[in-house]
Design a protein around this motif. Structure first.
Motif, PDB file in Angstrom:
ATOM      1  N   VAL A  13      48.103  22.741  47.539  1.00 35.43           N
ATOM      2  CA  VAL A  13      48.098  23.268  46.478  1.00 35.43           C
ATOM      3  C   VAL A  13      47.157  24.002  46.395  1.00 35.43           C
ATOM      4  O   VAL A  13      47.116  25.112  45.389  1.00 35.43           O
ATOM      5  CB  VAL A  13      48.456  22.120  45.510  1.00 35.43           C
ATOM      6  N   LEU A  14      45.917  23.791  46.748  1.00 33.32           N
ATOM      7  CA  LEU A  14      44.897  24.562  47.091  1.00 33.32           C
ATOM      8  C   LEU A  14      45.407  26.052  47.725  1.00 33.32           C
ATOM      9  O   LEU A  14      44.497  26.964  46.914  1.00 33.32           O
ATOM     10  CB  LEU A  14      43.705  23.596  47.697  1.00 33.32           C
ATOM     11  N   ASP A  15      45.868  26.134  47.986  1.00 32.67           N
ATOM     12  CA  ASP A  15      46.657  27.183  49.105  1.00 32.67           C
ATOM     13  C   ASP A  15      47.176  28.478  48.107  1.00 32.67           C
ATOM     14  O   ASP A  15      46.901  29.497  47.976  1.00 32.67           O
ATOM     15  CB  ASP A  15      47.348  26.905  50.571  1.00 32.67           C
ATOM     16  N   TYR A  16      48.398  27.278  47.409  1.00 22.96           N
ATOM     17  CA  TYR A  16      49.157  27.737  46.772  1.00 22.96           C
ATOM     18  C   TYR A  16      48.479  28.646  45.106  1.00 22.96           C
ATOM     19  O   TYR A  16      48.256  29.444  44.709  1.00 22.96           O
ATOM     20  CB  TYR A  16      49.885  27.466  45.776  1.00 22.96           C
ATOM     21  N   LEU A  17      47.382  28.209  44.805  1.00 22.25           N
ATOM     22  CA  LEU A  17      46.511  28.704  43.872  1.00 22.25           C
ATOM     23  C   LEU A  17      46.270  29.861  43.815  1.00 22.25           C
ATOM     24  O   LEU A  17      45.396  31.082  43.559  1.00 22.25           O
ATOM     25  CB  LEU A  17      44.782  27.460  43.349  1.00 22.25           C
ATOM     26  N   CYS A  18      44.835  29.826  45.598  1.00 19.51           N
ATOM     27  CA  CYS A  18      44.009  31.065  45.883  1.00 19.51           C
ATOM     28  C   CYS A  18      44.994  31.880  45.770  1.00 19.51           C
ATOM     29  O   CYS A  18      44.277  33.464  45.238  1.00 19.51           O
ATOM     30  CB  CYS A  18      43.766  30.429  47.056  1.00 19.51           C
ATOM     31  N   LYS A  19      45.981  31.693  46.971  1.00 14.47           N
ATOM     32  CA  LYS A  19      46.998  32.929  46.800  1.00 14.47           C
ATOM     33  C   LYS A  19      47.933  33.080  45.206  1.00 14.47           C
ATOM     34  O   LYS A  19      48.018  34.955  45.417  1.00 14.47           O
ATOM     35  CB  LYS A  19      48.581  32.640  47.630  1.00 14.47           C
ATOM     36  N   ASN A  20      47.922  32.812  44.789  1.00 18.58           N
ATOM     37  CA  ASN A  20      48.708  33.611  42.839  1.00 18.58           C
ATOM     38  C   ASN A  20      47.311  34.102  42.553  1.00 18.58           C
ATOM     39  O   ASN A  20      47.925  34.985  42.260  1.00 18.58           O
ATOM     40  CB  ASN A  20      48.140  32.186  42.405  1.00 18.58           C
ATOM     41  N   PHE A  21      46.444  33.467  42.001  1.00 14.51           N
ATOM     42  CA  PHE A  21      45.126  34.056  41.438  1.00 14.51           C
ATOM     43  C   PHE A  21      44.973  35.813  42.281  1.00 14.51           C
ATOM     44  O   PHE A  21      44.817  36.660  42.013  1.00 14.51           O
ATOM     45  CB  PHE A  21      43.822  33.247  42.373  1.00 14.51           C
ATOM     46  N   SER A  22      44.881  35.600  43.170  1.00 18.52           N
ATOM     47  CA  SER A  22      44.837  36.694  44.522  1.00 18.52           C
ATOM     48  C   SER A  22      45.729  37.712  43.670  1.00 18.52           C
ATOM     49  O   SER A  22      45.549  39.340  44.106  1.00 18.52           O
ATOM     50  CB  SER A  22      44.534  36.529  46.206  1.00 18.52           C
ATOM     51  N   GLU A  23      46.791  37.138  43.959  1.00 17.62           N
ATOM     52  CA  GLU A  23      48.065  38.439  43.650  1.00 17.62           C
ATOM     53  C   GLU A  23      48.038  39.308  42.470  1.00 17.62           C
ATOM     54  O   GLU A  23      48.274  40.055  42.485  1.00 17.62           O
ATOM     55  CB  GLU A  23      49.874  37.591  44.280  1.00 17.62           C
ATOM     56  N   VAL A  24      47.224  38.099  41.595  1.00 17.42           N
ATOM     57  CA  VAL A  24      47.285  38.725  40.393  1.00 17.42           C
ATOM     58  C   VAL A  24      46.477  39.653  39.411  1.00 17.42           C
ATOM     59  O   VAL A  24      46.502  40.674  38.877  1.00 17.42           O
ATOM     60  CB  VAL A  24      47.463  37.672  39.613  1.00 17.42           C
ATOM     61  N   ILE A  25      44.678  39.284  40.779  1.00 19.78           N
ATOM     62  CA  ILE A  25      43.864  39.771  39.912  1.00 19.78           C
ATOM     63  C   ILE A  25      43.529  41.016  41.156  1.00 19.78           C
ATOM     64  O   ILE A  25      43.674  42.134  40.315  1.00 19.78           O
ATOM     65  CB  ILE A  25      42.122  39.265  40.612  1.00 19.78           C
ATOM     66  N   ASN A  26      44.397  40.960  41.543  1.00 26.64           N
ATOM     67  CA  ASN A  26      44.307  42.242  43.122  1.00 26.64           C
ATOM     68  C   ASN A  26      45.392  43.059  42.427  1.00 26.64           C
ATOM     69  O   ASN A  26      45.555  44.277  42.982  1.00 26.64           O
ATOM     70  CB  ASN A  26      44.679  42.016  44.397  1.00 26.64           C
ATOM     71  N   SER A  27      46.439  42.388  41.382  1.00 29.94           N
ATOM     72  CA  SER A  27      47.242  43.524  40.728  1.00 29.94           C
ATOM     73  C   SER A  27      46.307  44.828  39.620  1.00 29.94           C
ATOM     74  O   SER A  27      47.064  45.950  39.091  1.00 29.94           O
ATOM     75  CB  SER A  27      48.644  43.367  40.931  1.00 29.94           C
ATOM     76  N   LEU A  28      45.220  44.388  39.442  1.00 26.47           N
ATOM     77  CA  LEU A  28      44.643  45.041  38.485  1.00 26.47           C
ATOM     78  C   LEU A  28      44.704  45.947  38.106  1.00 26.47           C
ATOM     79  O   LEU A  28      43.681  46.950  39.012  1.00 26.47           O
ATOM     80  CB  LEU A  28      43.165  44.479  37.767  1.00 26.47           C
ATOM     81  N   ASP A  29      44.365  46.970  37.135  1.00 29.42           N
ATOM     82  CA  ASP A  29      44.447  48.451  37.527  1.00 29.42           C
ATOM     83  C   ASP A  29      42.970  48.787  36.159  1.00 29.42           C
ATOM     84  O   ASP A  29      43.685  48.243  34.770  1.00 29.42           O
ATOM     85  CB  ASP A  29      45.489  49.244  36.936  1.00 29.42           C
TER      86      ASP A  29
END
Length: 340
Positions: free
Chosen positions: A84-100
């Motif tokens: 779950v921890l790995d899932y959380l970090c990947k989810n956060f990373s995908e969202v934050i890296n998509s910022l413009d």
């Protein structure tokens, strides 16, 4: 900003993981003192809290909650908590890296590191209570974590503002009244947070009533209300004041001691009113009299009452008080004209 603390508490009954935070949210030049900062995820064996910019943290958390609901594997509590921890970090990373960003925020501002988190829960696979700080790694371009577990009797972590002062206050709590700094935690971190949140002269960024929840080795969580700003204050839960007559069936903490008010039942009946023991009779309580006497032998509450017994006692006492109130109304004389 804020101050969030997670720690392992240990007493004679075992270990538990506690999260505590204030209720201050900031962003866009605004300060909200009634914001939710402590979250129960769709999986009921873990908790998440944050410090930093609300505008960054809330979208990440809401996206995570939505994603978890549709992932059957991660939602299954037989799945290792570290997955779950790995899932959380990947989810956060995908969202934050998509910022413009349309505007340059200026030198020194890192939009990706504007919020930090503490995530933790019960890892059944390792038979451990674990928690982690989650933060964005600028070089790695993703969210990373560093962890703590209940094998360490002094496992705790703080994120937010005024961390050096919080550490100093924690040492004071651990050495107060002749206590020794060695050993496991009780509620000392909670008392530090409570002290700082009420000192608005020195710690204005830490404010609002406290939010507290626990994770137990059973894999369950419990949220607590807090009497704020003192034992005689208001009933609060997750940053907001509750109507005392329609408040949820949760337990409340004393902000000065960290002690739990057990469903507002008196510890002793005879101590408050010695004559009250003799007035507990069949006329008032009927068939429930034997149950009350069993729970209050010689007027003192048994120390090993179950939660179900406490709930039943509370319901019986409230029902009896309401019946007496109605009888008192019936016994009042009808309105009569004043003599002239």
């Amino acid at each position: 900003m804020t101050l969030c603390i997670a720690w392992i508490r240990q007493d004679k009954d075992g270990k538990e993981l506690i999260f505590a935070t204030d209720s201050c949210l900031t962003g866009g030049g605004e300060v909200w003192k009634h914001g939710i900062k402590l979250f129960e995820l769709p999986r009921k064996d873990c908790l998440l809290c944050f410090a930093g910019e609300t505008a960054k943290a809330y979208p990440l958390i809401l996206n995570l909650v939505s994603s978890l609901k549709f992932d059957n594997k991660v939602m299954n509590q037989h799945t290792d908590l570290r997955q779950v921890l790995d899932y959380l970090c990947k989810n956060f990373s995908e969202v934050i890296n998509s910022l413009d960003y349309e505007l340059d925020a200026g030198d020194g501002y890192n939009p990706y590191d504007a919020a930090r988190f503490i995530f933790g829960g019960w890892n059944w696979k390792l038979n451990l209570l674990e928690f982690w700080e989650i933060y964005y790694g600028n070089d790695e371009k993703k969210f990373l974590f560093k962890g703590y577990d209940s094998n360490n009797p002094r496992a705790y972590h703080l994120i937010g503002d005024h961390l050096p002062e919080a550490e100093e206050f924690l040492i004071e709590e651990l050495t107060a009244n002749g206590k020794r700094i060695q050993g496991s935690f009780d509620m000392e971190p909670f008392l530090v947070l409570s002290k700082m949140a009420r000192d608005q002269q020195d710690f204005r960024s830490i404010s609002g009533s406290l939010q507290v929840a626990k994770v137990y080795p059973s894999g369950s969580t419990e949220f607590f209300g807090v009497m704020w700003p003192s034992e005689k204050g208001k009933h609060t839960s997750l940053g907001r004041e509750l109507n005392p007559y329609v408040k949820p069936q949760i337990r409340f903490l004393d902000p000065d001691t960290g002690v739990v008010f057990d469903l507002e039942l008196p510890a002793q009946i005879a101590k408050l009113r010695p004559e009250l023991v003799s007035t507990i009779n069949d006329e008032d309580f009927g068939a429930e009299l034997a149950f009350i006497e069993e729970c209050y032998p010689n007027g003192a509450q048994k120390p090993d009452l179950t939660e179900k017994e406490k709930e039943m006692l509370l319901a019986i006492f409230k029902d009896n008080a309401y019946k007496k109130f109605l009888l008192a109304l019936d016994e009042q004389p009808e309105n009569v004209e004043d003599d002239e």
